[in-house]
Design an enzyme around this catalytic site. Structure first.
Site, PDB file in Angstrom:
ATOM      1  N   ARG A  22       0.850  -1.309   0.073  1.00 45.25           N
ATOM      2  CA  ARG A  22       0.183   0.042   0.113  1.00 45.25           C
ATOM      3  C   ARG A  22       0.816   1.329   0.112  1.00 45.25           C
ATOM      4  O   ARG A  22       0.894   1.835  -0.990  1.00 45.25           O
ATOM      5  CB  ARG A  22      -1.273   0.120   1.132  1.00 45.25           C
ATOM      6  CG  ARG A  22      -2.181   0.932   0.953  1.00 45.25           C
ATOM      7  CD  ARG A  22      -1.833   2.288   1.374  1.00 45.25           C
ATOM      8  NE  ARG A  22      -1.444   2.400   2.895  1.00 45.25           N
ATOM      9  CZ  ARG A  22      -0.635   3.538   3.296  1.00 45.25           C
ATOM     10  NH1 ARG A  22      -0.537   4.575   2.802  1.00 45.25           N
ATOM     11  NH2 ARG A  22      -0.336   3.558   4.649  1.00 45.25           N
TER      12      ARG A  22
ATOM     13  N   HIS B 290       3.411   4.460  -3.362  1.00 48.12           N
ATOM     14  CA  HIS B 290       3.741   5.731  -3.806  1.00 48.12           C
ATOM     15  C   HIS B 290       5.304   5.798  -4.675  1.00 48.12           C
ATOM     16  O   HIS B 290       5.252   6.749  -5.251  1.00 48.12           O
ATOM     17  CB  HIS B 290       3.920   6.460  -2.539  1.00 48.12           C
ATOM     18  CG  HIS B 290       2.841   6.948  -1.928  1.00 48.12           C
ATOM     19  ND1 HIS B 290       2.010   7.631  -2.212  1.00 48.12           N
ATOM     20  CD2 HIS B 290       2.299   6.428  -0.398  1.00 48.12           C
ATOM     21  CE1 HIS B 290       1.054   7.912  -1.484  1.00 48.12           C
ATOM     22  NE2 HIS B 290       1.174   7.018  -0.246  1.00 48.12           N
TER      23      HIS B 290
ATOM     24  N   SER C 186       3.985  11.357   8.859  1.00 49.18           N
ATOM     25  CA  SER C 186       4.016  11.110   7.476  1.00 49.18           C
ATOM     26  C   SER C 186       5.198  11.747   6.606  1.00 49.18           C
ATOM     27  O   SER C 186       5.447  11.563   5.458  1.00 49.18           O
ATOM     28  CB  SER C 186       2.810  11.818   6.999  1.00 49.18           C
ATOM     29  OG  SER C 186       1.611  11.415   7.655  1.00 49.18           O
TER      30      SER C 186
ATOM     31  N   HIS D 208       3.830   4.775  12.856  1.00 55.36           N
ATOM     32  CA  HIS D 208       4.266   4.210  11.441  1.00 55.36           C
ATOM     33  C   HIS D 208       5.349   5.256  11.049  1.00 55.36           C
ATOM     34  O   HIS D 208       4.787   6.711  11.008  1.00 55.36           O
ATOM     35  CB  HIS D 208       2.750   4.775  10.504  1.00 55.36           C
ATOM     36  CG  HIS D 208       3.012   4.784   9.158  1.00 55.36           C
ATOM     37  ND1 HIS D 208       2.720   3.568   8.239  1.00 55.36           N
ATOM     38  CD2 HIS D 208       3.788   5.461   8.159  1.00 55.36           C
ATOM     39  CE1 HIS D 208       2.931   3.981   7.080  1.00 55.36           C
ATOM     40  NE2 HIS D 208       3.579   4.974   7.082  1.00 55.36           N
TER      41      HIS D 208
ATOM     42  N   HIS E  80       8.398   7.285   8.898  1.00 52.36           N
ATOM     43  CA  HIS E  80       9.106   7.509   7.418  1.00 52.36           C
ATOM     44  C   HIS E  80      10.695   7.871   7.618  1.00 52.36           C
ATOM     45  O   HIS E  80      11.170   8.172   8.740  1.00 52.36           O
ATOM     46  CB  HIS E  80       8.596   8.540   6.673  1.00 52.36           C
ATOM     47  CG  HIS E  80       7.403   7.908   5.874  1.00 52.36           C
ATOM     48  ND1 HIS E  80       7.011   7.882   4.589  1.00 52.36           N
ATOM     49  CD2 HIS E  80       5.856   7.760   6.551  1.00 52.36           C
ATOM     50  CE1 HIS E  80       5.828   7.415   4.564  1.00 52.36           C
ATOM     51  NE2 HIS E  80       5.212   7.310   5.462  1.00 52.36           N
TER      52      HIS E  80
END
Length: 335
Positions: A12, A16, A168, A195, A197
């Site tokens: 998912r 990107h 994010s 989550h 990055h």
């Protein structure tokens, strides 16, 4: 020793990195490999979630139903559940019903970090359908730990069975994560999600900090597959968690084979931290903007680092890609 549930977003969030163009054989190959490794949750879909395939943020090669049905069939060992992600406004209740029909087990409803109220209706629907309902807050660096804890508490009142935050933009340092996760853990009585990055090369360290602060659901992608500098590297995360005394239930050698499948079948090369992704992390801007920023900046002859700095000043979020061109024009006019 604590138990950590690893949520694999390779199919998912990784989309990107390839403009949402993964095909059926690629989805099937990785799903089978992740399932063989005992990955608890394998998430699939357009990079921006259910219903997000569009001109503004990119058309996916496959429709949602095809992606979900393909991955469902690829989870052959019975050890992995299938997850989906949805942002209200891009996706709708109809999309959730369709995901349930395709065999989704876990549904994440996402909202901007100060807007958990928009998850209420869809979390209720997920619970009505008998699926696991989770809520995540996007661009979470844009507000305080106290506000994040309050928004997560509110999401549990709407029916969320797990709540958490997404870094994010890859903006956090471990101390930021510890503060925010600690506040959320103290405010709710459901599992807490993190989550990360990797824009500042902190994704694994931030994820470990989250676990040590009480998070029990951690997201990652094989080889860090994802936009810009990429996501938390799944295989590195699991190795670090195991070495730190945390149990995941994942077979690490099999997971390394799955990471090889991702490298060989899904991507042209692993994500790297370059000047632009580093700048986007420092500015607190979603690095999925990178391709469009580079294209617009080069065409206008302006520095993409300046574009990211201005996008950060304006606190632009995913879905506001049209502002990239506006920022480029303003910088061009001022030069």
């Amino acid at each position: 020793m604590s138990q950590v549930t690893v949520h694999d977003a390779t199919l998912r969030d990784g989309q990107h990195a390839v403009q949402h163009q993964l095909d059926v054989p690629q989805l099937r190959a990785y799903a089978m490999a992740a399932s063989a490794a005992g990955v608890p949750v394998v998430e699939v879909g357009h990079g921006n979630g259910l219903g997000a395939s569009s001109r503004q943020i990119g058309y996916a090669r496959l429709d949602d139903t095809t992606m979900l049905e393909t991955v469902r069939l690829g989870l052959t060992t019975g050890t992995s559940r299938m997850g989906v992600f949805m942002v209200p406004g891009w996706g709708t209740g109809t999309d959730i019903h369709r995901a349930a029909d395709c065999g989704a087990d876990v549904v994440r409803i996402a909202a901007h970090c100060t807007e958990a109220n928009v998850t209420r209706r869809h979390l209720g629907l997920v619970r009505e359908l008998g699926l696991e309902a989770q809520a995540v807050l996007l661009m979470s660096h844009m507000t305080s730990a106290k506000r994040l804890a309050e928004e997560c508490r509110r999401a549990t009142e709407y029916g969320a069975q797990a709540v958490g935050i997404m870094d994010s933009a890859g903006h956090y340092l471990p101390v930021d994560v510890s503060e925010r996760i600690g506040a959320i853990v103290g405010a709710v009585d459901v599992p807490v999600i993190f989550h990360g990055h990797n824009n500042l090369s902190m994704a694994v360290a931030n994820s470990l900090a989250a676990v040590e602060a009480g998070a029990s659901v951690i997201d990652a992608c094989a080889r860090g597959f994802g936009a810009g500098a990429g996501n938390t590297s799944l295989e590195v995360l699991v190795a670090v968690l195991h070495r730190s005394g945390h149990e995941t239930g994942i077979d690490l050698p099999a997971l390394l084979r799955a990471a090889d499948v991702a490298h060989d079948r899904l991507m042209s090369g692993p994500p790297v931290i370059d000047s632009v992704t580093l700048a986007s992390g420092l500015a607190g801007v979603f690095s999925g903007f990178k391709p469009r920023v580079l294209t617009a900046a080069r065409a206008a002859g302006v520095d993409p680092l300046d574009v990211f700095a201005e996008l950060g000043r304006r606190q632009v979020v995913a879905g506001q890609e049209d502002l990239i061109d506006e920022v480029v024009r303003s910088l061009k006019a001022a030069s």
